[in-house]
Write a protein that holds these residues in place. Structure first.
Motif, mmCIF file in Angstrom:
data_model
loop_
_atom_site.group_PDB
_atom_site.id
_atom_site.type_symbol
_atom_site.label_atom_id
_atom_site.label_comp_id
_atom_site.label_asym_id
_atom_site.label_seq_id
_atom_site.Cartn_x
_atom_site.Cartn_y
_atom_site.Cartn_z
ATOM 1 N N LYS A 26 0.817 -1.203 0.050
ATOM 2 C CA LYS A 26 0.003 -0.154 -0.032
ATOM 3 C C LYS A 26 0.815 1.183 0.048
ATOM 4 O O LYS A 26 2.079 1.189 0.356
ATOM 5 C CB LYS A 26 -0.917 0.041 1.059
ATOM 6 C CG LYS A 26 -0.258 -0.011 2.297
ATOM 7 C CD LYS A 26 0.048 1.433 3.209
ATOM 8 C CE LYS A 26 1.301 1.074 4.067
ATOM 9 N NZ LYS A 26 1.955 2.493 4.671
ATOM 10 N N ILE A 28 0.447 5.460 1.230
ATOM 11 C CA ILE A 28 -0.552 6.363 1.587
ATOM 12 C C ILE A 28 -0.347 7.897 1.142
ATOM 13 O O ILE A 28 0.952 8.403 0.995
ATOM 14 C CB ILE A 28 -0.144 6.684 3.179
ATOM 15 C CG1 ILE A 28 -0.503 5.287 4.058
ATOM 16 C CG2 ILE A 28 -1.027 7.649 3.830
ATOM 17 C CD1 ILE A 28 -0.115 5.163 5.453
ATOM 18 N N HIS A 33 -0.097 9.159 10.283
ATOM 19 C CA HIS A 33 0.177 9.596 11.581
ATOM 20 C C HIS A 33 -1.294 10.147 12.236
ATOM 21 O O HIS A 33 -1.956 9.818 13.240
ATOM 22 C CB HIS A 33 1.259 10.594 11.683
ATOM 23 C CG HIS A 33 2.652 9.895 11.606
ATOM 24 N ND1 HIS A 33 3.169 9.077 12.733
ATOM 25 C CD2 HIS A 33 3.363 9.858 10.629
ATOM 26 C CE1 HIS A 33 4.180 8.666 12.405
ATOM 27 N NE2 HIS A 33 4.594 9.387 10.970
ATOM 28 N N VAL A 35 -4.104 9.524 11.115
ATOM 29 C CA VAL A 35 -5.274 8.843 11.007
ATOM 30 C C VAL A 35 -5.195 7.920 12.246
ATOM 31 O O VAL A 35 -6.017 7.173 12.600
ATOM 32 C CB VAL A 35 -5.067 7.821 9.590
ATOM 33 C CG1 VAL A 35 -3.828 6.835 9.768
ATOM 34 C CG2 VAL A 35 -6.180 6.814 9.534
ATOM 35 N N GLY A 102 7.558 1.237 4.667
ATOM 36 C CA GLY A 102 6.457 2.237 4.517
ATOM 37 C C GLY A 102 5.509 1.802 3.497
ATOM 38 O O GLY A 102 4.627 2.535 3.234
ATOM 39 N N GLY A 144 -0.733 2.042 16.124
ATOM 40 C CA GLY A 144 -1.020 2.121 14.443
ATOM 41 C C GLY A 144 -2.668 2.172 14.440
ATOM 42 O O GLY A 144 -3.462 1.887 15.199
ATOM 43 N N SER A 145 -3.171 2.550 13.004
ATOM 44 C CA SER A 145 -4.687 2.528 12.673
ATOM 45 C C SER A 145 -4.843 1.321 11.794
ATOM 46 O O SER A 145 -3.875 0.553 11.373
ATOM 47 C CB SER A 145 -4.648 3.823 11.927
ATOM 48 O OG SER A 145 -4.131 3.616 10.416
ATOM 49 N N ARG A 199 13.612 2.090 9.369
ATOM 50 C CA ARG A 199 12.920 2.605 10.530
ATOM 51 C C ARG A 199 12.066 1.744 10.800
ATOM 52 O O ARG A 199 11.648 0.852 10.462
ATOM 53 C CB ARG A 199 12.611 3.970 9.940
ATOM 54 C CG ARG A 199 11.246 4.174 9.330
ATOM 55 C CD ARG A 199 11.010 3.357 8.206
ATOM 56 N NE ARG A 199 9.434 3.251 7.874
ATOM 57 C CZ ARG A 199 8.615 2.413 8.288
ATOM 58 N NH1 ARG A 199 8.905 1.341 8.902
ATOM 59 N NH2 ARG A 199 7.367 2.557 8.113
ATOM 60 N N THR A 201 7.820 1.497 12.561
ATOM 61 C CA THR A 201 6.652 2.396 12.819
ATOM 62 C C THR A 201 6.367 2.842 14.028
ATOM 63 O O THR A 201 5.999 3.865 14.413
ATOM 64 C CB THR A 201 5.473 1.583 12.131
ATOM 65 O OG1 THR A 201 5.661 0.954 10.709
ATOM 66 C CG2 THR A 201 3.830 2.270 12.437
ATOM 67 N N GLY A 282 3.962 6.632 4.624
ATOM 68 C CA GLY A 282 4.294 5.601 5.550
ATOM 69 C C GLY A 282 4.549 6.581 7.009
ATOM 70 O O GLY A 282 4.432 7.799 7.062
ATOM 71 N N ALA A 283 5.072 5.777 7.659
ATOM 72 C CA ALA A 283 5.567 6.356 9.084
ATOM 73 C C ALA A 283 6.655 7.325 9.127
ATOM 74 O O ALA A 283 6.901 8.381 9.749
ATOM 75 C CB ALA A 283 5.832 5.342 10.239
HETATM 76 O O1 PMV Z 1 4.001 1.240 8.960
HETATM 77 P P1 PMV Z 1 4.101 2.215 7.825
HETATM 78 O O2 PMV Z 1 5.041 2.966 7.622
HETATM 79 O O3 PMV Z 1 3.352 1.893 6.762
HETATM 80 O O4 PMV Z 1 2.999 3.562 8.604
HETATM 81 C C1 PMV Z 1 1.691 3.498 8.659
HETATM 82 C C2 PMV Z 1 1.112 4.750 8.751
HETATM 83 C C3 PMV Z 1 1.121 5.297 10.037
HETATM 84 O O5 PMV Z 1 -0.284 6.188 10.058
HETATM 85 C C4 PMV Z 1 2.124 6.159 10.655
HETATM 86 C C5 PMV Z 1 0.560 4.364 11.093
HETATM 87 C C6 PMV Z 1 -0.846 3.916 10.927
HETATM 88 O O6 PMV Z 1 -0.813 2.534 11.583
HETATM 89 O O7 PMV Z 1 -1.676 4.217 10.527
#
Ligand code: PMV
Length: 337
Positions: A26, A28, A33, A35, A102, A144-145, A199, A201, A282-283
């Motif tokens: 995916k 974003i 953040h 979210v 991410g 996370g979301s 990195r 999350t 991403g994060a």
């Molecule tokens: O783990 P990542 O890098 O795909 O980040 C997800 C996006 C955040 O909003 C930072 C965390 C989340 O779970 O929504």
């Protein structure tokens, strides 16, 4: 759609081991953040996949390694949720998604594995798959979301708590409720570049969360939400320049909460002349960027990133979410199935 079933996508069909499944990653576009606090997010499934094949075994193995459960929290959580008394599995995972970048590699692993386990247990409604995939990822990650797991289970272009599009399902936890809606895909090509800066999350989300809780936090959150809503309006209006402008505003907000990185900024500077907009995705604190190239300049945008020595891809929204491979699914049957 009154029952939401057809726009949510087909249920996971019943299946038997050996069985394969795949899940997209995916990207974003707006709202990472924020979210996590229930604010709007816009994201889409990308045509880079993680594939898993599961076979019956004497003891659990992951890509040939013994005792993977103790070392792999996502696997442990998935087995606890969907395979409590299950027999040992030999899992082979292949992925085109870079890890910890991410781009949803964890969500795709969870979704593909959950698809297999749910299928062997008799099949599952896709909304339920999204909910269980979120519980697994959240349990393993701690923060996370449901955005990432929902995007890879649903496929397509989605808005979370963004109020536009066709509702497909909602996911709730103790503090928040996230309503997911399917959005029309304008069919554009996006460019993703992965910095290679590792990195996690959890720490990034925790750091930004402290700023959202500090004085001025509600104003920051509202700024993220406003950019996501304006970006979505531009997307629905197929206004590339408008989308790109909101991507740049979103990047400024992400920079201000400390999740950009010099390597990401160098990538953003390099790709910008060929693009309407570009931002981390991403994060952050490493990981990847997404850019919206100007028409006809997609390959130039990719080249501008690869010249920095980072891998880059031209991607499109992929309509299909996680699914079994084989009869009814998106690929050839697993040998022996
Ligand atoms: O783990 P990542 O890098 O795909 O980040 C997800 C996006 C955040 O909003 C930072 C965390 C989340 O779970 O929504």
């Amino acid at each position: 759609m009154s029952d939401g079933i057809s726009s949510a996508g087909p249920p996971i069909p019943p299946g038997r081991l050996p069985l394969g499944a795949r899940s997209p990653g995916k990207c974003i576009l707006f709202g990472e953040h924020a979210v996590v606090r229930g604010e709007p997010e816009v994201l889409f499934a990308i045509d880079l996949y993680t594939q898993i094949v599961a076979r019956p075994a004497e003891a659990h193995r992951l890509n040939g390694s013994p005792d993977p459960v103790a070392r792999h929290p996502y696997l442990a959580r998935a087995l606890a949720e969907l395979w409590p008394d299950g027999s040992p599995l030999d899992l082979t995972v292949t992925s085109r998604l870079p890890k910890s970048a991410g781009l949803g590699s964890s969500a795709a692993f969870v979704a593909a594995l959950s698809t297999i386990l749910a299928s062997v247990r008799g099949g599952l409604d896709r909304a339920e798959l999204a909910r269980v995939a979120y519980r697994i990822e959240q349990g393993a990650q701690g923060v996370g979301s449901p955005g990432d797991t929902t995007a890879v289970v649903a496929g397509g272009l989605l808005g979370v708590n963004a109020g536009k599009g066709e509702p497909i399902w909602a996911v709730a936890d103790d503090g928040h409720r996230w309503e997911v809606r399917r959005l029309p895909d304008p069919g554009w090509t996006w460019v993703i570049g992965s910095s290679g800066v590792p990195r996690a999350t959890g720490p990034a989300v925790a750091g930004v969360g402290r700023l959202f809780d500090a004085p001025g936090g509600p104003g920051r959150l509202e700024a993220f939400a406003e950019v996501a809503r304006s970006g979505l309006d531009a997307l629905l209006g197929e206004d590339r320049e408008g989308v790109g402008g909101q991507m740049r505003r979103n990047q400024a907000l992400l920079r201000a909460v400390g999740v950009s990185h010099p390597r990401l900024e160098a990538m953003i500077d390099a790709v910008a002349p060929a693009c309407w907009g570009e931002k981390l995705t991403g994060a952050g604190a490493g990981g990847s960027i997404v850019a919206l190239p100007r028409a006809g300049r997609e390959m130039e945008a990719v080249r501008r990133l690869t010249r920095l020595g980072v891998p880059a891809w031209a991607v499109r929204v992929t309509a299909g979410g996680a699914d079994t491979l084989g009869a009814g699914g998106p690929g050839p049957p697993v040998s022996g199935a």
